[in-house]
Design a protein around this motif. Structure first.
Motif, PDB file in Angstrom:
ATOM      1  N   ARG A 396       0.843  -1.194   0.000  1.00 28.06           N
ATOM      2  CA  ARG A 396       0.000   0.000   0.000  1.00 28.06           C
ATOM      3  C   ARG A 396       0.874   1.237   0.000  1.00 28.06           C
ATOM      4  O   ARG A 396       2.086   1.163   0.237  1.00 28.06           O
ATOM      5  CB  ARG A 396      -0.933   0.012   1.204  1.00 28.06           C
ATOM      6  CG  ARG A 396      -0.253  -0.102   2.554  1.00 28.06           C
ATOM      7  CD  ARG A 396      -1.278   0.037   3.656  1.00 28.06           C
ATOM      8  NE  ARG A 396      -0.808  -0.474   4.918  1.00 28.06           N
ATOM      9  CZ  ARG A 396      -1.222  -0.028   6.093  1.00 28.06           C
ATOM     10  NH1 ARG A 396      -2.101   0.960   6.148  1.00 28.06           N
ATOM     11  NH2 ARG A 396      -0.766  -0.550   7.214  1.00 28.06           N
ATOM     12  N   THR A 397       0.250   2.371  -0.243  1.00 28.15           N
ATOM     13  CA  THR A 397       0.991   3.628  -0.328  1.00 28.15           C
ATOM     14  C   THR A 397       0.505   4.590   0.747  1.00 28.15           C
ATOM     15  O   THR A 397      -0.706   4.776   0.924  1.00 28.15           O
ATOM     16  CB  THR A 397       0.806   4.285  -1.710  1.00 28.15           C
ATOM     17  OG1 THR A 397       1.314   3.397  -2.719  1.00 28.15           O
ATOM     18  CG2 THR A 397       1.566   5.601  -1.793  1.00 28.15           C
ATOM     19  N   LEU A 398       1.445   5.178   1.469  1.00 24.83           N
ATOM     20  CA  LEU A 398       1.128   6.213   2.445  1.00 24.83           C
ATOM     21  C   LEU A 398       1.397   7.577   1.833  1.00 24.83           C
ATOM     22  O   LEU A 398       2.428   7.764   1.153  1.00 24.83           O
ATOM     23  CB  LEU A 398       1.987   6.066   3.700  1.00 24.83           C
ATOM     24  CG  LEU A 398       1.833   4.798   4.543  1.00 24.83           C
ATOM     25  CD1 LEU A 398       2.783   4.857   5.729  1.00 24.83           C
ATOM     26  CD2 LEU A 398       0.409   4.607   5.006  1.00 24.83           C
ATOM     27  N   PRO A 399       0.537   8.566   2.034  1.00 23.45           N
ATOM     28  CA  PRO A 399       0.860   9.918   1.581  1.00 23.45           C
ATOM     29  C   PRO A 399       2.058  10.442   2.356  1.00 23.45           C
ATOM     30  O   PRO A 399       2.149  10.269   3.574  1.00 23.45           O
ATOM     31  CB  PRO A 399      -0.412  10.710   1.893  1.00 23.45           C
ATOM     32  CG  PRO A 399      -1.097   9.928   2.972  1.00 23.45           C
ATOM     33  CD  PRO A 399      -0.765   8.492   2.720  1.00 23.45           C
ATOM     34  N   ALA A 400       2.986  11.058   1.658  1.00 21.49           N
ATOM     35  CA  ALA A 400       4.204  11.553   2.315  1.00 21.49           C
ATOM     36  C   ALA A 400       4.799  12.692   1.509  1.00 21.49           C
ATOM     37  O   ALA A 400       5.162  12.500   0.341  1.00 21.49           O
ATOM     38  CB  ALA A 400       5.226  10.427   2.461  1.00 21.49           C
ATOM     39  N   ASP A 401       4.863  13.865   2.088  1.00 22.53           N
ATOM     40  CA  ASP A 401       5.618  14.946   1.450  1.00 22.53           C
ATOM     41  C   ASP A 401       6.808  15.379   2.303  1.00 22.53           C
ATOM     42  O   ASP A 401       7.502  16.329   1.982  1.00 22.53           O
ATOM     43  CB  ASP A 401       4.735  16.146   1.100  1.00 22.53           C
ATOM     44  CG  ASP A 401       3.760  16.515   2.203  1.00 22.53           C
ATOM     45  OD1 ASP A 401       4.056  16.223   3.370  1.00 22.53           O
ATOM     46  OD2 ASP A 401       2.714  17.085   1.889  1.00 22.53           O
ATOM     47  N   LEU A 402       7.048  14.658   3.415  1.00 23.42           N
ATOM     48  CA  LEU A 402       8.288  14.777   4.181  1.00 23.42           C
ATOM     49  C   LEU A 402       8.595  13.396   4.738  1.00 23.42           C
ATOM     50  O   LEU A 402       7.799  12.827   5.492  1.00 23.42           O
ATOM     51  CB  LEU A 402       8.158  15.790   5.322  1.00 23.42           C
ATOM     52  CG  LEU A 402       9.365  15.920   6.252  1.00 23.42           C
ATOM     53  CD1 LEU A 402      10.604  16.382   5.490  1.00 23.42           C
ATOM     54  CD2 LEU A 402       9.075  16.878   7.415  1.00 23.42           C
TER      55      LEU A 402
END
Length: 496
Positions: A396-402
């Protein structure tokens, strides 16, 4: 012991933490100010004075735990402070930052909750400062010998204080603008406020230790030239070579090492910056790594008002009870522990993808996903089994911008020039090679702490600093030393 039935009649009670909603809005220490003194004497009474105190073996400093427990139970704070400082230069540091292997080795812990040794230690240390017991101890006379200590973390400071008190003239070289090493810029203020560090540094100055900040040995000062100016050199630079995560997308913007992120947040607390350039405010943060450094990143991101924070741990979730077969008493067990940061993240529900405390256990990173501008936007993970093999159908994919990498450290930084300029030998794993007296292959040069041992605990760092000071003292005097040497360079924690 003051109360022979204390361990039977008094339950374990720990230093209470401030409410989550309150402490998550500031950078002060998480504990209730003054919350220890009303409970600590009774907690010290729980010590069994067991006759064969395994807490001594579990603690590399050899702290005289039953002795100062008894003194605290009688509220003889001066005597307790003397016994505590006899084996530990900086008990207010270990009382806040050490994971307390001594408690895992407490005899009471065989079938009951251990004595709150760490809390007792912290109470004694704070009381010593409050009552004026922690006074400078300058030497009666100088030896005429000089020592350079490279690095001002717990190892370097312990070595410097011991050698100064023995009469040698000591200068500590620190690459940062303030003294303290990892304790200054790596440890968040909510775990240890920096005034604890400042007053120890002032104590050491009063004793005669000299400090040279903003000086990177190997770059600003040639290491070989420094060796020629001093009678001995102690390398206590720590293990600063961080481990990488070589997966696709690692080069995307927004992925940083924990030790790039934490120092900036600490500089905001110091007043150097108004806002961290890597602030987590409003961002979806994923921390890769389940250790203490990852928890420090978690607590920091919570205080910076991140939109969400999730911490990944590749290991399976440990149990809440000791595994007597694989991790028998008195070894330090791997247990499910709820740090202050995890408590905050759980209460504030910072990680929608995690169940309780922002941690995803048995999770391995497959790759990072980015946008057209080359910035990270997601982290693709997969669940793994006990052998770290991917479990089919769990991607699965987790949202991450840091993304913050908290994967530990492999050894000293070999790019700073010290190792090459001195011609130091290395161990296969990248740490500085040393003999049984902490001496390197270069005469007069000694290595201590994580630079020689590898990544370890603060209590081992202080023990190494005290032990290397004894070796340096013997080298300088050509005879014996009155300084204690609690451990040798090859000693390791108790394991099965």
């Amino acid at each position: 012991m003051a109360d022979p039935k204390g361990f039977l009649t008094t339950p374990r009670q720990e230093w209470p933490r401030r409410p989550v909603e309150e402490r998550a809005r500031d950078w002060d220490e998480v504990y209730v100010p003054g919350g220890l003194l009303p409970i600590i004497s009774e907690q010290a009474d729980r010590c069994m004075d067991c006759g064969v105190p395994f807490c001594h073996e579990a603690c590399p400093l050899g702290n005289l735990i039953p002795e100062w427990n008894d003194l605290v139970s009688r509220e003889d704070w001066r005597a307790a402070a003397e016994r505590l400082h006899a084996t530990n230069n900086f008990p207010e540091f270990t009382g806040r930052l050490c994971p307390a292997p001594c408690e895992a080795g407490c005899v009471l812990a065989i079938n009951q909750p251990a004595v709150t040794i760490k809390n007792v230690e912290c109470a004694v240390a704070d009381k010593a400062w409050e009552e004026g017991f922690a006074v400078p101890a300058p030497p009666d006379r100088l030896s005429g010998r000089t020592v350079a200590v490279i690095g001002s973390g717990p190892t370097g400071l312990a070595a410097a204080q011991q050698l100064t008190r023995a009469g040698h003239t000591v200068a500590v070289y620190e690459r940062d603008d303030r003294i303290g090493g990892l304790m200054r810029y790596g440890i968040p203020a909510f775990k240890m406020e920096k005034h604890h560090l400042e007053r120890r540094v002032e104590q050491m100055r009063a004793e005669g230790t000299r400090f040279r900040t903003s000086t990177t040995v190997g770059r600003d000062v040639d290491a070989a030239e420094l060796r020629s100016r001093y009678d001995a050199v102690v390398i206590a630079t720590g293990a600063t070579a961080w481990r990488e995560l070589p997966v696709p997308g690692r080069d995307l913007a927004g992925i940083h090492q924990a030790m790039e992120y934490l120092p900036l947040a600490n500089r905001v607390c110091e007043g150097d910056l108004e806002r961290s350039p890597l602030s987590a405010e409003g961002r979806h943060v994923v921390i890769v790594g389940g250790g203490d450094t990852g928890a420090d990143c978690l607590g920091t991101a919570v205080r910076e008002r991140a939109a969400s924070v999730t911490q990944l741990d590749i290991y399976r979730k440990p149990g809440s009870e000791r595994d007597e077969e694989n991790e028998p008493w008195p070894t330090y067990p791997k247990l499910y522990r709820l740090s202050a940061a995890h408590e905050e993240a759980g209460a504030l529900r910072t990680a929608p993808a995690a169940r309780a405390d922002a941690r995803l256990f048995a999770a391995s990173t497959l790759r990072f996903e980015g946008d057209e501008e080359g910035r990270v936007r997601g982290l693709r993970l997969v669940e793994v089994d006990a052998e770290r093999r991917p479990v089919p159908g769990t991607e699965r994919t987790l949202p991450a911008d840091l993304v913050l990498l908290a994967l530990g450290f492999s050894g000293p930084d070999q790019g700073d020039g010290i190792i090459g300029q001195l011609g130091l030998g290395l161990e296969p794993r990248g740490t500085i090679a040393r003999g049984p007296d902490f001496a390197t292959n270069v005469p007069g040069v000694f290595a201590a702490g994580d630079a020689g041992r590898g990544q370890s605990l603060i209590v081992w760092a202080i023990a190494e600093g005290r032990a290397v000071a004894a070796s340096v003292d013997r080298f300088l005097t050509g005879g014996t030393s009155r300084l204690p040497a609690p451990i040798g360079p090859y000693d390791r924690p108790m394991t099965v």
